[in-house]
Every structure is written in C-alpha cells, then in structure tokens.
Design a protein around this motif. Structure first.
Motif, mmCIF file in Angstrom:
data_model
loop_
_atom_site.group_PDB
_atom_site.id
_atom_site.type_symbol
_atom_site.label_atom_id
_atom_site.label_comp_id
_atom_site.label_asym_id
_atom_site.label_seq_id
_atom_site.Cartn_x
_atom_site.Cartn_y
_atom_site.Cartn_z
ATOM 1 N N TRP A 244 -4.983 -4.855 -8.017
ATOM 2 C CA TRP A 244 -4.497 -5.264 -9.335
ATOM 3 C C TRP A 244 -5.465 -4.730 -10.395
ATOM 4 N N ASP A 296 5.048 -3.612 -9.912
ATOM 5 C CA ASP A 296 5.156 -4.935 -9.299
ATOM 6 C C ASP A 296 3.823 -5.355 -8.647
ATOM 7 N N GLU A 297 2.802 -5.526 -9.336
ATOM 8 C CA GLU A 297 2.522 -5.859 -10.707
ATOM 9 C C GLU A 297 2.105 -4.621 -11.511
ATOM 10 N N GLU A 309 8.917 -5.272 -13.285
ATOM 11 C CA GLU A 309 8.838 -6.607 -13.876
ATOM 12 C C GLU A 309 9.744 -6.753 -15.092
ATOM 13 N N TYR A 357 11.748 -11.946 -11.507
ATOM 14 C CA TYR A 357 10.465 -11.435 -11.960
ATOM 15 C C TYR A 357 10.456 -9.922 -11.834
ATOM 16 N N VAL A 358 10.971 -9.415 -10.707
ATOM 17 C CA VAL A 358 11.109 -7.964 -10.547
ATOM 18 C C VAL A 358 12.511 -7.626 -10.028
ATOM 19 N N PHE A 376 6.300 -5.096 -2.265
ATOM 20 C CA PHE A 376 5.762 -5.021 -3.615
ATOM 21 C C PHE A 376 4.258 -4.759 -3.614
ATOM 22 N N SER A 378 1.741 -6.071 -5.668
ATOM 23 C CA SER A 378 0.907 -7.275 -5.656
ATOM 24 C C SER A 378 1.694 -8.514 -6.063
ATOM 25 N N ASN A 379 3.003 -8.508 -5.835
ATOM 26 C CA ASN A 379 3.841 -9.682 -6.070
ATOM 27 C C ASN A 379 4.205 -10.335 -4.743
ATOM 28 N N ALA A 383 9.502 -12.740 -5.630
ATOM 29 C CA ALA A 383 9.477 -12.153 -6.971
ATOM 30 C C ALA A 383 10.830 -11.589 -7.391
ATOM 31 N N ASN A 391 7.886 -16.128 -8.912
ATOM 32 C CA ASN A 391 6.592 -15.440 -8.866
ATOM 33 C C ASN A 391 5.622 -15.917 -9.944
#
Length: 645
Positions: A244, A296-297, A309, A357-358, A376, A378-379, A383, A391
């Motif tokens: 991240w 994502d993220e 996202e 969220y995504v 994903f 880092s989700n 999500a 998420n």
C-alpha cells in the motif's frame, strides 16, 4: 529581491519569472489569475431534466438521501457535536447532498443540509480553525478534511447564496496558512494539497490578498510533486507486490489529474499538458475497457478481474470537469462521459441503495471471496459486494458527489455565450447583456444519438453557442452542417424568440483492442457487456455497531446463467428500448446490441473468473446474445476474446 520569483516575492516555482509575475499584476497591484476557458454554472442557473433528473431523484430516494438518518458516521458525526467520525465522511457526503438538494429543489433536503452547515459554522473557532478536534490534537489532525469542508462551503454558497460563507472560508484559509507553516502537510493532506486550491482560488477571486497566493505555493511546496513522480519514476506501474502506498493510490491518482490545471491559473503553465501525460502513463499499465483505470487500493494493472474503487470514479469525474473548464480541451469531456455512463452506474445498484467499494470489468459473482483467492491488490474479499459500506466507508459518503456535479457540468458559460459540454437533458437560464436567455437540451443521450438544443431570448441578443462533439463519434451534424468529432462546434448569431438546433451523432459498434488480445464492444460513449443473470441474497446484520438493514443491507449476487463466452463475429444490431423509471436498469436496459457468441473454456476460482480463458476455441455453436450497457449490469463479462466459430 535578486533571484526571487512568484506573486509574493519569494522563491517558489521554476515555471515563471519576476517579469512575468509583474506583468500579471493590475494597476492596483493585484495579481491577476488566468481565466478558465469555461465557467461552470450553479444550481441557481441549471436544472436537470428527463432521465438525468430521474437519476438524481433515485439518488435522493436511495442511500445518498438517507445517510444522515441511518449511518452513524454522518448522523452522529463530531462535525455536528456527536461522537462519531470527525474527518472526511461528513464533508464527502455534503459535497454531493448539497447540490442534489438544490438541483431537485427539494426543501426538506435543503433543510437537512443547512443543519450541517449551521453546525459547522457555529463550531468554527475564533482563530479560524474549522475541523472538529481539540487544540491539542491539531498537530496530528490531517488537514485534508479542512480542504474538503471549505470546498463544500463554497459549493453551499453557490447553491444557496449564504452570506456567512465567504468570511468563514477566509478565516479558515488564513488559519490554515499559519497552521501548515508550523505543522507541515502529511499523509492525505500532502497527497491531496491541490484540493485546497478550489476554495482558495474562489476566495482570491472575490477578495484578493497576497497571503492567499503564499498559501497556494506553500501547499504546493509541502505536497507531493506528481510531475516529478510521473516524469522521473514509474509510479504509474501497478503495485504488483500488494503493498500500500500514497504515491499510486488510485483515489489520489484520480484527484491529481487536476493538480496542475488548478495551479496553471496562477502560474500560466499549460492547463492540461501534464494531465495528458499522467493519464496516458496510468492507462499504459492500468487501463479498463471503460476508459477508467484499476486500483484496489493502489494502481493494479490491466486485468479485467482487478477492481477499481468507487471513490476513484467520483474523483476522476470531478478532475475531468475541472480540466474541461480550465483548459477547454474536449478530450476531458469524452473521458467524463465514459465515467458517468459506464463506471458510475455500474458501481451502484439501479435504485442506488447499495454500492461497491470496487467494481470489476469481468464480474461474474459478488459474494465473499476466501482470503487466499482474493484477486485484489490490498482490498478484502467483500470489496466488490454491493452494500452499505463494503470494505471501507469512504465510498459510502463520496459516491454522492458524482451525479449532481456531472449534471452541473453539462452546460457552461463560454467567453461569449453558452457551451453544451454534454448533450444530456438539462435546462439553463442566464442573463446575457441584460437579456434573459434560456437554453434547453431535449435528449435521451447517451441512449439516443441525437439532441435538440432550444434557445429562447427575451429580446434579440448576439452570442455564441458551442457544442462539444465527442471524439468517439464517427461523424456529427449540427443544424445540418458537418461537425468535427473531438472539437467544439460554434454558432455565433443574433438569437431572437425561440430557436431549435438539432445535433446528431454517428456511433458505430466496434470491437476495441484490450491487452492479451482480448476485445471489448464499444458504441459511442457506452461500453457493452454480456449480462449475467443473478440470484440475490440479502445479508442483514450488525458490524461494529452499525446496522445493515434492507434496503441498506449488503447483497450477495451469484450467477444464474452461463458467462464463459467469446465473440465470434463483428456483426452487431443495435436495439433501442424505452428509457424507463430506472435509466440504468439491469432488467430493462434502454439500449441493447444483438450479436452471436460462442461458449469457450474459461475457469473460475472462488467466484472470480480467470484473468484469461484457458483456450480460445468454441465449445458450442454460435448463440444469439443481447449485450447491454456496462452501466446497466451488476454481473457481467466485458473483455472477451474473438474466436473462430
């Protein structure tokens, strides 16, 4: 001072010289900002009509219009003396709720917005500090929320005319300069420093003082330099190791496109030169068939099963609106429409009571994914589910801004008249040289290929009408004359009484190339997907003290039809249907494309289809299929190979 530069006499930027700065001051010594190419209209001047008004009504009747009644982070926020989140969520929500209320002329919604604004203004401290924290907490409070709430206050002024706003923003900005001089920007405020330019430059236009210019360049100096990141290093490359980082966080990326456009109003640099470079580099590695990018993220590559996202869609739209207004480049209007008509409706349910969220380009299932199978970056495994706050809750608050601001961007003031930026159904009323002028766009665009622009002048008045011609059109006619795609068509004349101007576009369905020799079907601004019939299960529960209760519960969607198909022809038949109660309906879409497709071998694992099919060969005879707009799907296949019959 030898060697200095900038509008306040200190060394600050390589982009302009002392002489240029002196030339930019008027006779009173006031630094004169560069003008935008187009001036956005306000909710006092513009009203949504037709399907666009209906879409805003759906939003008001859905999650957006109820968050202050059901969601603790809004209902009980520290911004209004509660004990819940006191940072970005109330400002995010108000950023959409306020224009929504005024565009719909809904008195109840206006009163509820005013309650929050009143509380925020009443809590502003004597020294100008505006965020809900103690003096002891200020040094560790991320002032991204201060940028955001001041942006909201400006929006509230433009909608309501509340004469308290200017002084409140003045005091907040002055306090911010003192604050960041001692406690420099960090974390989100460093990544999003340019967001503060929106209220700051608004304030400078109204009551220019040199300290405001100083604040602009202090923010620039303390914030992330996206030019250096993107020109000298490969920060557009996806974070393949699943770490991240702020540097290629997808929402920061979406916001940062407008950073130099806003600064260009002070520096005179190219309004969108860097934005074009940045967008092209981001899309080189992270593109989606819709013209958006994965994240994502963080930026996540070009696989159709990576997510993007919801916040990034809303913020990309806002960036493109600013870039279009500042630069006048119709390219940004093309991107804005692709976001608005594809990614935005796809990331919510048609009734807008739930969002993801995504979103995934190839999305065959929306149920929880086991931790070891999550695709994903880092989700988590929920999500992509539709719900109240899958998420993370930022998107719950932030998706609200996208439709209202898009509506407000549809028509703008040009240098000598009006510009239709997107031919969606709206009406406008302005004054031109003391004469009342109204403009109405009558259309079903993007579900229809034509529009009528009706201009009515109370008395004869000379002015221009500009019409943006989408770059993705194969051809266009304005009043019977050929118009060049990717440009503004200009009519300058004396307008008397009511005059109708007909605009028509030629859109052809085409298979566009995607990475790994995959294809996506595109027609004009719309991407088309193979819809997957779904089985829906409501999930009602309480998590962290927050109730999920229908209609604002979570939803598990599983496939009830086959999805493993490939294109087998480039022959397509377009079918128009009625634009119904839900413009982006899944069950009754306003537009469909008939074609033939074949089943192919394609694996799935834990509710996620493989990045690519295992083989590109037909398992069946061609079948007739109806594809529909990407934004009219919950489950879908969008990127598929073209295989032999």
């Amino acid at each position: 001072m030898p060697g200095s530069c900038g509008p306040f006499g200190t060394a600050c930027s390589r982009k302009y010289s002392i002489k240029q700065t002196q030339e930019k001051r008027n006779k009173k010594g006031v630094y004169v900002m560069k003008k935008k190419k187009f001036t956005p209209l306000t909710a006092k001047e513009l009203r949504p009509e037709g399907w666009l008004r209906q879409q805003l009504k759906i939003q008001a009747e859905g999650l957006s219009g109820h968050l202050d009644l059901i969601w603790p982070d809004i209902r009980d926020s520290k911004w209004i003396s509660g004990d819940k989140e006191g940072w970005e969520r109330v400002p995010y929500w108000l950023d959409g709720f306020i224009p929504l209320a005024y565009l719909l002329e809904d008195e109840e919604l206006k009163k509820r917005a005013a309650r929050y604004i009143d509380a925020i203004l009443e809590r502003q401290e004597e020294d100008g500090w505006i965020c809900p924290c103690s003096r002891e907490e200020r040094s560790t409070y991320d002032v991204w929320a201060a940028f955001l709430i001041c942006k909201v206050l400006v929006l509230y002024y433009e909608c309501s005319g509340d004469d308290r706003i200017e002084q409140a923003v003045y005091r907040a900005m002055h306090n911010l300069l003192l604050h960041v001089t001692n406690s420099t920007l960090f974390n989100w405020s460093a990544a999003r420093w340019y967001e503060c330019l929106v209220p700051l430059l608004w304030l400078y236009e109204r009551r220019p003082e040199d300290w405001m210019l100083k604040l602009a360049f202090v923010l620039e100096a303390e914030g992330l330099d996206y030019e250096k990141l993107y020109r000298n290093f490969d920060f557009a490359h996806p974070a393949v190791d699943k770490y991240w980082t702020q540097l290629n966080h997808v929402v920061n990326t979406a916001m940062a496109f407008k950073s130099r456009a806003l600064m260009s109003l002070l520096t005179g640099e190219s309004a969108d030169g860097f934005a074009r470079e940045m967008y092209e580099k981001v899309m080189r590695y992270n593109s989606m068939a819709t013209g958006h990018f994965t994240g994502d993220e963080c930026l996540s590559g070009d696989s159709p099963v990576q997510g993007s996202e919801c916040c990034s869609v809303a913020e990309a739209m806002y960036s493109y609106e600013i870039l279009l207004a500042v630069s006048g480049n119709p390219f940004w209007g093309d991107l804005l429409e692709k976001e608005a008509f594809n990614c935005l409706p796809a990331t919510t349910t048609p009734d807008m009571w739930a969002h993801q969220y995504v979103q995934m380009t190839n999305q065959i299932c929306c149920s929880r994914i086991a931790p070891d199978q999550v695709p994903f970056n880092s989700n988590g495994g929920e999500a992509h589910m539709f719900g109240l706050e899958p998420n993370f809750g930022c998107c719950t608050a932030n998706f609200n801004q996208a439709w209202p601001k898009f509506a407000l961007s549809a028509v703008a003031l040009s240098a000598d008249g009006l510009a239709v930026m997107s031919p969606v159904p709206v009406s406008v009323r302005i004054e031109k040289e003391g004469t009342a002028v109204s403009l109405q766009v009558i259309s079903g665009y993007p579900f229809r290929d034509e529009a009528v622009i009706e201009i009515t002048a109370e008395r004869p008045v000379e002015m221009e009408l500009l019409v943006r011609i989408p770059g993705f059109a194969q051809g266009a006619l304005v009043d019977g004359e050929k118009a060049e795609p990717g440009s503004f068509y200009r009519i300058y004349r004396k307008w008397e009484g009511s005059t109708r101007v007909k605009v028509s576009f030629s859109f052809v369905p085409v298979l566009t190339d995607r990475p790994n020799d995959m294809k996506a079907l595109v027609r004009g601004p719309l991407v088309f997907s193979l819809p997957i019939t779904e089985t829906c299960r409501k999930l009602e529960y309480v998590k962290d003290g927050v109730e999920r209760k229908a209609p604002y519960c979570d939803y598990e969607l599983t496939p009830a039809s086959d999805w493993n198909y490939g294109f087998c022809t480039e022959t397509f038949e377009v079918r128009g249907n009625e634009i119904g109660e839900y413009p982006f309906a899944v069950d009754n879409p306003p537009l469909q494309i008939k074609t033939e497709m074949v089943k192919i071998p394609w694996q799935e694992n834990g509710g996620v289809c493989a990045h690519l099919p295992q083989e590109r060969r037909a398992l069946s005879q061609p079948e007739e299929k109806l594809l529909q707009p990407y934004g009219c799907t919950n489950l879908r296949m969008t990127e598929m190979p073209l295989v032999s019959r």
